[in-house]
Motif scaffolding. Structure first.
Motif, mmCIF file in Angstrom:
data_model
loop_
_atom_site.group_PDB
_atom_site.id
_atom_site.type_symbol
_atom_site.label_atom_id
_atom_site.label_comp_id
_atom_site.label_asym_id
_atom_site.label_seq_id
_atom_site.Cartn_x
_atom_site.Cartn_y
_atom_site.Cartn_z
ATOM 1 N N GLU A 26 6.829 3.375 -2.343
ATOM 2 C CA GLU A 26 7.642 2.048 -2.375
ATOM 3 C C GLU A 26 7.201 1.503 -4.028
ATOM 4 O O GLU A 26 8.305 1.025 -4.699
ATOM 5 N N GLU A 27 5.844 1.666 -4.372
ATOM 6 C CA GLU A 27 5.710 1.178 -5.557
ATOM 7 C C GLU A 27 6.207 1.991 -6.695
ATOM 8 O O GLU A 27 6.751 1.569 -7.681
ATOM 9 N N ASN A 28 6.345 3.285 -6.445
ATOM 10 C CA ASN A 28 6.846 4.260 -7.361
ATOM 11 C C ASN A 28 8.535 3.850 -7.449
ATOM 12 O O ASN A 28 9.032 4.383 -8.693
ATOM 13 N N ILE A 29 9.221 3.581 -6.337
ATOM 14 C CA ILE A 29 10.399 3.338 -6.289
ATOM 15 C C ILE A 29 10.847 2.165 -7.200
ATOM 16 O O ILE A 29 11.881 2.060 -7.842
ATOM 17 N N ARG A 30 10.008 1.202 -7.137
ATOM 18 C CA ARG A 30 10.178 0.025 -7.877
ATOM 19 C C ARG A 30 10.024 0.303 -9.334
ATOM 20 O O ARG A 30 10.513 -0.316 -10.201
ATOM 21 N N ARG A 31 9.289 1.293 -9.614
ATOM 22 C CA ARG A 31 9.128 1.670 -11.052
ATOM 23 C C ARG A 31 10.420 2.406 -11.576
ATOM 24 O O ARG A 31 10.209 2.950 -12.860
ATOM 25 N N GLY A 32 11.513 2.662 -10.737
ATOM 26 C CA GLY A 32 12.429 3.596 -11.297
ATOM 27 C C GLY A 32 12.809 4.759 -10.939
ATOM 28 O O GLY A 32 13.659 5.471 -10.972
ATOM 29 N N MET A 33 11.789 5.387 -10.149
ATOM 30 C CA MET A 33 11.762 6.856 -9.617
ATOM 31 C C MET A 33 12.901 6.988 -8.242
ATOM 32 O O MET A 33 13.027 5.847 -7.553
#
Length: 624
Positions: free
Chosen positions: A37-44
């Motif tokens: 989820e943290e990576n998705i928030r970074r735009g991944m």
């Protein structure tokens, strides 16, 4: 509190393994999902974000293994798995397992049974406070024959109590029997007749009332009695109202003044049969004013003074004996002391009671130990034969990188399980062995009624099982060393021919078995020959068809020799009149039952006494 919580978590990890593993999986997934989820928030993208989270987290199983190791139960988990694996292997070989366990059970059980006897009779202290300071006084008279020992005299009792500084106290006692009138009716009771201080030396404490004291032991004092706890329970139902009652002993009234607590009793006499527990304690009432005689029929015990050793006390006794003729000329002459070699010998009470029985039991323990060694050798041979079928398995373990411990661990587990199973089965075997030994043991064996399996005996059986397990493992480990296994694998690993090392181990086991068996056979042969020699000894009497009975007369009206012998004569006449009776007679001592001290000889010719006095001899003839 944190330590306690840590211990609880370890137990939970060990006994609720499935639940803990589920929680661990959940925790790993939760961590990866948070990172995703943290990576998705970074735009991944979602797929890339999960791959990145997995790559950052690392190998899942690696982290799981580290978490398992952090619980601190990994060694227990490995051990549990090894036990389950060993149980399955032993279950697939029921004949080997059954024979091995039964063999070890018989060997360990027999050894434990003998140790039970040895522990109670030899190793346990006597049931008295500071029993190591108690001594038994005897009076050897070498001139009458090797090993001739009398009891003590009343003169010695008063003399040693007064002048022996190495002894804290001396007490005289004797065993007697009496006709007793109790609420249930007349019965025969065992009496302990003791001097002042006798009960104190034995560590007695009153459970009711008081014990015997110096005033009770004074000549002319009113007769009083103290009951044993068992006698009080059996005959009076623990009635506290027994105090002050009159107890009839051989027709003479004694006032009951107390009850002895516990199982305090007089010391066991070598050769005395069991079942002689004291019922009633009474005073001896010796007169310090005399008269004194050369009569040695009174057993005596003493207690070493604080910081006094047995050797120093014996040296003092040797000095004091030399003063007897001057202090008690009516009882002792200088010629009797010097020519007869009369002296007082102090025995440790434990040594006196046990005698050479301890040596015999240790010899028996050694013989049974040889049987256990033979049993172990048999099981080791079976174990090594069984291990031959596992050579390839162990070789594969070594080839896959298993260390020495990993290779030896299955061997250790199987041997430990066999030894533990043998030890558990040995408990009922030892119980049966103890019962058999007690049924065959002589009635004179001390502490016969108290022999039982206790914590010390069970600990001995457990220790013996552990030693057997280590022996099995050690020999098997020598046989399956890692380098030898690896070498066998390199050469094909399927050869069934034993190498030199294996052959040496087996040869050594066979030689040891034959040697031990030969020792046992020779010992058994000597024992049988000794028994045959005993059977060939002529005792000097013919006991065939002979019967013995005891007659107990009350004090009154048979306190005089006339009425007493009149009664005995009538009894003999009636017995001789019974059909089938050819002879009848009376004696105060039966053959092989021993006697007290000596027999005083009487002479009608007064010149005999003059000659004896001139020669400084005595009229006392030794009696064994």
């Amino acid at each position: 509190m944190s330590e306690f919580r840590h211990i609880l978590l370890r137990f939970r990890a060990l006994f609720r393994k499935t639940k803990v593993e589920e929680e661990l999986d959940l925790e790993v997934r939760h961590h990866i999902e948070l990172e995703t989820e943290e990576n998705i928030r970074r735009g991944m993208a979602p797929g890339e974000a999960r791959r990145k989270a997995m790559m950052d987290f690392g190998a899942v199983e690696f982290h799981k293994e580290r978490a398992r190791e952090a619980r601190g139960v990994r060694p227990l988990e490995i051990a549990t798995a090894e036990v389950r694996y060993a149980l399955r292997r032993l279950g697939r070989a029921p004949v080997f397992t059954g024979v091995s366990v039964l063999t070890l059970a018989l060997g360990i059980g027999a050894t434990t049974g003998i140790f039970t006897l040895l522990d109670r009779v030899v190793l346990d202290p006597l049931p008295y406070p500071e029993s190591d300071r108690l001594v038994r006084l005897r009076s050897p008279v070498p001139a009458l024959g090797a090993g001739v020992e009398w009891e003590s005299s009343s003169a010695q009792y008063f003399y040693y109590n007064r002048d022996a500084t190495a002894l804290e106290g001396v007490a005289a006692y004797s065993r007697r029997a009496a006709n007793v009138m109790v609420p249930s009716g007349p019965r025969r009771a065992n009496l302990a007749v003791v001097s002042d201080g006798g009960l104190s030396l034995l560590g007695a404490r009153p459970a009711l009332g008081r014990l015997l004291d110096a005033e009770d032991d004074r000549p002319g004092a009113a007769p009083v009695a103290v009951l044993s706890h068992a006698f009080w329970t059996q005959e009076y139902g623990r009635d506290p109202g027994v105090l002050g009652r009159l107890l009839s002993l051989n027709g003479e009234p004694y006032e009951v003044v107390g009850v002895v607590g516990g199982r305090v009793d007089l010391p066991h006499e070598p050769g005395m049969p069991g079942g002689m527990e004291t019922d009633v304690w009474v005073t001896m009432r010796l007169d310090p004013a005399g008269p004194f005689y050369n009569s040695h029929i009174t057993p005596m015990i003493g207690r070493l003074a604080p910081r006094s050793e047995l050797e120093a006390a014996q040296a003092e006794m040797d000095r004091l004996v030399q003063q007897l003729p001057e202090l008690y000329p009516s009882a002792y002459s200088r010629g009797f002391i010097d020519n007869g070699g009369f002296h007082t010998r102090l025995y440790s009470l434990k040594e006196y009671i046990i005698g050479d029985l301890g040596q015999r039991l240790w010899i028996l323990m050694g013989a049974v130990g040889l049987v256990l060694l033979i049993a172990c050798a048999n099981v080791v041979n079976l174990f090594l034969v069984r291990m031959e079928g596992r050579r390839r398995e162990l070789a594969i373990r070594a080839a896959l990188g298993a260390g020495r411990r990993a290779i030896i661990r299955p061997v250790l587990t199987e041997s430990l399980l066999l030894a533990v199973a043998g030890g558990v089965l040995a408990v009922p075997v030892s119980l049966y062995a103890v019962r058999v030994m007690l049924s065959m043991a002589p009635a004179t064996l001390p502490a016969l009624a108290d022999i039982r399996l206790d914590s010390a005996v069970l600990l001995f059986a457990f220790g013996l099982s552990l030693v057997v397990s280590l022996a099995l493992t050690g020999l098997s480990a020598v046989r399956h060393r890692q380098d030898l296994v690896a070498a066998n694998l390199a050469e094909g690993g399927t050869r069934s021919t034993a190498g030199r090392e294996r052959q040496r181990i087996r040869s050594a086991l066979v030689v040891s078995q034959v040697s031990l068996a030969l020792v046992l056979i020779v010992g058994a042969g000597l024992l049988v020959e000794s028994f045959r020699a005993l059977l060939r000894i002529d005792p000097g009497i013919d006991p065939e068809g002979a019967l013995a009975m005891e007659i107990f007369l009350p004090g009154a009206p048979y306190d005089d020799t006339g009425p007493m012998w009149g009664f005995y004569s009538q009894v003999l006449d009636r017995v001789r009149a019974i059909p089938g009776v050819t002879e009848a007679g009376m004696s105060d001592v039966l053959p092989f039952q021993g006697g007290f001290g000596c027999t005083v000889q009487a002479f009608e010719d007064q010149e005999v006494y003059a000659h004896l006095e001139e020669a400084e001899l005595t009229t006392c003839a030794g009696q064994e």
